[in-house]
Motif scaffolding. Structure first.
Motif, mmCIF file in Angstrom:
data_model
loop_
_atom_site.group_PDB
_atom_site.id
_atom_site.type_symbol
_atom_site.label_atom_id
_atom_site.label_comp_id
_atom_site.label_asym_id
_atom_site.label_seq_id
_atom_site.Cartn_x
_atom_site.Cartn_y
_atom_site.Cartn_z
ATOM 1 N N GLY A 7 0.594 -0.992 0.235
ATOM 2 C CA GLY A 7 0.082 -0.075 -0.281
ATOM 3 C C GLY A 7 0.691 1.285 0.450
ATOM 4 N N ARG A 8 0.214 2.531 -0.557
ATOM 5 C CA ARG A 8 0.974 3.597 -0.441
ATOM 6 C C ARG A 8 -0.407 5.019 0.876
ATOM 7 N NH1 ARG A 8 3.720 5.478 -5.009
ATOM 8 N NH2 ARG A 8 4.027 8.074 -5.206
ATOM 9 N N PHE A 9 0.546 5.126 1.054
ATOM 10 C CA PHE A 9 -0.214 5.965 1.929
ATOM 11 C C PHE A 9 0.626 7.521 2.927
ATOM 12 C CE2 PHE A 9 2.410 3.314 4.765
ATOM 13 C CZ PHE A 9 2.285 4.462 6.299
ATOM 14 N N THR A 10 -0.114 9.062 3.192
ATOM 15 C CA THR A 10 0.350 10.180 2.943
ATOM 16 C C THR A 10 -0.197 10.210 4.627
ATOM 17 O OG1 THR A 10 0.313 10.241 1.262
ATOM 18 C CG2 THR A 10 0.116 11.741 2.224
ATOM 19 N N PRO A 11 0.567 9.776 5.315
ATOM 20 C CA PRO A 11 0.091 9.822 7.280
ATOM 21 C C PRO A 11 -0.762 11.856 6.777
ATOM 22 C CG PRO A 11 2.710 10.068 6.834
ATOM 23 C CD PRO A 11 2.125 9.580 5.984
ATOM 24 N N ALA A 12 -1.416 11.845 8.249
ATOM 25 C CA ALA A 12 -1.753 13.104 8.541
ATOM 26 C C ALA A 12 -1.756 14.002 9.675
ATOM 27 C CB ALA A 12 -3.078 13.199 8.723
ATOM 28 N N THR A 13 -0.273 13.180 10.187
ATOM 29 C CA THR A 13 0.439 12.757 11.659
ATOM 30 C C THR A 13 1.537 13.041 11.722
ATOM 31 O OG1 THR A 13 -2.097 12.076 12.952
ATOM 32 C CG2 THR A 13 0.320 12.655 14.165
ATOM 33 N N THR A 14 2.517 13.830 12.539
ATOM 34 C CA THR A 14 3.724 13.961 12.418
ATOM 35 C C THR A 14 3.899 13.159 14.158
ATOM 36 O OG1 THR A 14 4.353 15.897 10.987
ATOM 37 C CG2 THR A 14 5.704 15.544 12.355
ATOM 38 N N GLY A 15 5.030 12.769 13.993
ATOM 39 C CA GLY A 15 5.576 11.867 15.091
ATOM 40 C C GLY A 15 4.977 10.245 15.560
ATOM 41 N N GLN A 16 5.431 9.961 16.704
ATOM 42 C CA GLN A 16 5.294 8.231 16.632
ATOM 43 C C GLN A 16 3.787 8.185 16.504
ATOM 44 O OE1 GLN A 16 7.395 5.980 17.645
ATOM 45 N NE2 GLN A 16 8.953 7.250 16.690
ATOM 46 N N VAL A 17 3.427 7.092 15.918
ATOM 47 C CA VAL A 17 1.799 6.629 15.248
ATOM 48 C C VAL A 17 2.115 4.428 15.393
ATOM 49 C CG1 VAL A 17 1.417 8.736 14.222
ATOM 50 C CG2 VAL A 17 2.072 6.633 12.920
ATOM 51 N N THR A 18 1.238 4.202 15.414
ATOM 52 C CA THR A 18 1.262 3.117 16.134
ATOM 53 C C THR A 18 0.636 2.451 14.230
ATOM 54 O OG1 THR A 18 0.417 3.249 17.844
ATOM 55 C CG2 THR A 18 -0.389 1.418 16.497
ATOM 56 N N LEU A 19 1.518 1.412 14.079
ATOM 57 C CA LEU A 19 1.164 -0.052 12.854
ATOM 58 C C LEU A 19 0.658 -1.315 13.421
ATOM 59 C CD1 LEU A 19 2.261 -0.501 9.821
ATOM 60 C CD2 LEU A 19 4.588 -1.493 10.946
ATOM 61 N N LYS A 20 -0.368 -0.909 12.892
ATOM 62 C CA LYS A 20 -1.003 -2.022 13.281
ATOM 63 C C LYS A 20 -1.188 -3.215 12.125
ATOM 64 C CE LYS A 20 -3.737 -2.126 17.171
ATOM 65 N NZ LYS A 20 -5.354 -2.140 18.113
ATOM 66 N N ILE A 21 -1.232 -4.589 12.794
ATOM 67 C CA ILE A 21 -1.940 -5.470 10.773
ATOM 68 C C ILE A 21 -2.088 -6.590 11.967
ATOM 69 C CG2 ILE A 21 -0.614 -7.621 10.182
ATOM 70 C CD1 ILE A 21 2.255 -5.865 10.264
ATOM 71 N N PHE A 22 -3.648 -6.506 11.343
ATOM 72 C CA PHE A 22 -4.891 -7.959 11.725
ATOM 73 C C PHE A 22 -4.708 -9.082 10.981
ATOM 74 C CE2 PHE A 22 -5.840 -3.064 12.621
ATOM 75 C CZ PHE A 22 -6.031 -3.015 13.433
ATOM 76 N N PHE A 23 -4.797 -10.098 11.655
ATOM 77 C CA PHE A 23 -5.218 -11.520 11.143
ATOM 78 C C PHE A 23 -6.538 -12.087 11.958
ATOM 79 C CE2 PHE A 23 -0.530 -10.020 11.912
ATOM 80 C CZ PHE A 23 -0.337 -10.965 11.338
ATOM 81 N N GLN A 24 -7.472 -12.082 10.969
ATOM 82 C CA GLN A 24 -9.094 -12.394 11.010
ATOM 83 C C GLN A 24 -9.349 -13.350 9.913
ATOM 84 O OE1 GLN A 24 -12.406 -9.845 9.929
ATOM 85 N NE2 GLN A 24 -12.875 -10.428 12.394
ATOM 86 N N ARG A 25 -10.155 -14.828 10.820
ATOM 87 C CA ARG A 25 -10.514 -15.584 10.192
ATOM 88 C C ARG A 25 -11.817 -16.203 10.006
ATOM 89 N NH1 ARG A 25 -10.707 -20.868 11.003
ATOM 90 N NH2 ARG A 25 -10.817 -22.508 9.033
ATOM 91 N N GLN A 26 -13.158 -16.564 9.432
ATOM 92 C CA GLN A 26 -13.915 -16.421 9.091
ATOM 93 C C GLN A 26 -15.147 -17.189 10.140
ATOM 94 O OE1 GLN A 26 -15.879 -15.913 6.235
ATOM 95 N NE2 GLN A 26 -13.988 -14.902 5.014
ATOM 96 N N TYR A 27 -13.949 -18.767 10.715
ATOM 97 C CA TYR A 27 -14.708 -19.516 10.587
ATOM 98 C C TYR A 27 -13.545 -19.628 12.353
ATOM 99 C CZ TYR A 27 -16.678 -20.139 6.726
ATOM 100 O OH TYR A 27 -17.195 -20.102 5.558
ATOM 101 N N LEU A 28 -13.657 -20.961 12.965
ATOM 102 C CA LEU A 28 -12.980 -20.876 14.090
ATOM 103 C C LEU A 28 -12.019 -20.855 14.174
ATOM 104 C CD1 LEU A 28 -15.915 -24.031 16.152
ATOM 105 C CD2 LEU A 28 -16.001 -21.623 16.583
ATOM 106 N N GLY A 29 -10.813 -20.900 15.416
ATOM 107 C CA GLY A 29 -9.571 -20.806 15.015
ATOM 108 C C GLY A 29 -8.883 -22.327 15.786
ATOM 109 N N GLY A 30 -8.109 -23.037 15.080
ATOM 110 C CA GLY A 30 -7.179 -24.775 16.082
ATOM 111 C C GLY A 30 -5.761 -24.842 15.413
ATOM 112 N N ALA A 31 -4.971 -25.639 15.901
ATOM 113 C CA ALA A 31 -4.144 -25.624 15.228
ATOM 114 C C ALA A 31 -4.021 -26.828 13.740
ATOM 115 C CB ALA A 31 -3.316 -26.432 16.586
ATOM 116 N N ALA A 32 -5.468 -27.322 13.721
ATOM 117 C CA ALA A 32 -5.403 -28.553 12.631
ATOM 118 C C ALA A 32 -5.567 -27.158 11.514
ATOM 119 C CB ALA A 32 -6.041 -28.997 12.822
ATOM 120 N N ASN A 33 -5.676 -26.053 11.300
ATOM 121 C CA ASN A 33 -6.766 -25.218 11.182
ATOM 122 C C ASN A 33 -5.565 -23.958 9.938
ATOM 123 O OD1 ASN A 33 -9.415 -25.938 10.907
ATOM 124 N ND2 ASN A 33 -9.770 -24.536 13.179
ATOM 125 N N PRO A 34 -5.831 -23.308 9.210
ATOM 126 C CA PRO A 34 -4.932 -22.016 8.181
ATOM 127 C C PRO A 34 -4.417 -21.486 9.294
ATOM 128 C CG PRO A 34 -7.555 -22.885 6.689
ATOM 129 C CD PRO A 34 -7.188 -23.153 8.661
#
Length: 302
Positions: free
Chosen positions: A151-178
């Motif tokens: 992605g390409r972006f231009t922030p609206a704030t100067t200074g330290q901001v949060t980079l956050k990465i999200f991981f989501q799956r539509q079904y139940l989570g488990g060790a045998a699942n993707p």
């Protein structure tokens, strides 16, 4: 006096930004998750992972997670990793990361959803990748989807901001699942257009190439069988050329739209050589002058 100090600080940060080319700390997850902080909802085995081949070009340290819910019903909130990054208001940045989606613990069984990864900087979404379903391809270890999140972006704030990465799956989570894995997380100062291949790079399929840059600018995209990591400069052209000149081929020429977006589709031959031999890609744009963008190299999947 306070205003003069603020102006001087802003100027200093701008000069620092010009010289800096990487704003993420430990985007390769080398030996540790630090300074990344895990958060979000329920997931299975999230954290530092050793020896997984996220990119298809060799095993390395990375982040991995089996996302999903703990009890029905859905929807299930995402798992997250985050860190603080220094951004300068009004400058433009490029985000890029390598991601894979697989079913390591149960490779012979199909599944409707590997998961979705998206990225926010200062609470603004800048990139997203939806892997879609998992299919048993009959190979040892099963299907591994590989893609870049960009992605390409231009922030609206100067200074330290949060980079956050999200991981989501539509079904139940488990060790045998993707499971989803992430590596080579990067935020760099923009140099010319931003270029990436969208989604899973599977041989025998048609994939979409995306370009982002200056609105209404002419763009060209190029591919080569080799790279020149130190780069080559050309008089009157901004940036460096990182592709092997002897094997460089033009992929596409076009014009970005009014929002600075361009795209085109290309078929990947069903040739196994592309599973292990990387190709290197770079784009350029032309407004009042020619400017080269960052380059990248990738292999395909099957």
């Amino acid at each position: 006096m306070r205003h003069l100090f603020a102006a001087a600080l802003t100027a200093l940060l701008s000069l620092t930004a010009t010289a800096q080319n990487e704003w993420v700390t430990n985007g390769e997850f080398t030996t540790t998750m630090s300074p990344w902080v895990l958060g979000g909802a329920y997931s299975v085995n999230p954290g530092h992972e050793v020896g997984w081949d996220t990119t298809g070009r060799g095993a390395s340290d990375c982040f991995g997670v089996n996302a999903g819910g703990q009890v029905t019903p859905s929807p299930y909130p995402p798992n997250t990793i985050e860190q603080q990054v220094l951004m300068i208001q009004g400058l433009t940045y490029e985000f890029r990361a390598d991601a894979s989606g697989s079913r390591q613990s149960n490779p012979t069984v199909n599944n409707a959803d590997i998961g979705t990864i998206w990225v926010e900087v200062d609470n603004v979404e800048i990139a997203r990748l939806a892997f879609g379903g998992y299919a048993n391809n009959g190979l040892p270890g099963g299907e591994v989807k590989r893609a870049q999140i960009c992605g390409r972006f231009t922030p609206a704030t100067t200074g330290q901001v949060t980079l956050k990465i999200f991981f989501q799956r539509q079904y139940l989570g488990g060790a045998a699942n993707p499971r989803m894995n992430l590596d080579n997380v990067s935020i760099r100062d923009v140099a010319g257009p931003t270029y990436w291949i969208q989604g899973n790079r599977k041989i025998g399929t048609t994939v979409t190439h995306q370009v982002r840059g200056t609105p209404n600018a002419l763009f060209g995209t190029f591919v080569a069988a080799g790279e020149n990591p130190t780069g080559t400069s050309f008089p009157g052209i901004g940036g460096l050329w990182f592709l092997d000149l002897a094997t460089t081929t033009t992929l596409a020429l076009g014009v970005m739209d009014g929002s600075g977006a361009g795209s085109f589709s290309r078929a990947i031959p069903a040739d196994p050589v592309f599973l292990s031999t990387p190709l290197f890609y770079q784009a350029a744009e032309w407004t009042t002058a020619i400017q080269f963008g960052h380059y990248f190299g990738v292999v395909c999947t099957q």
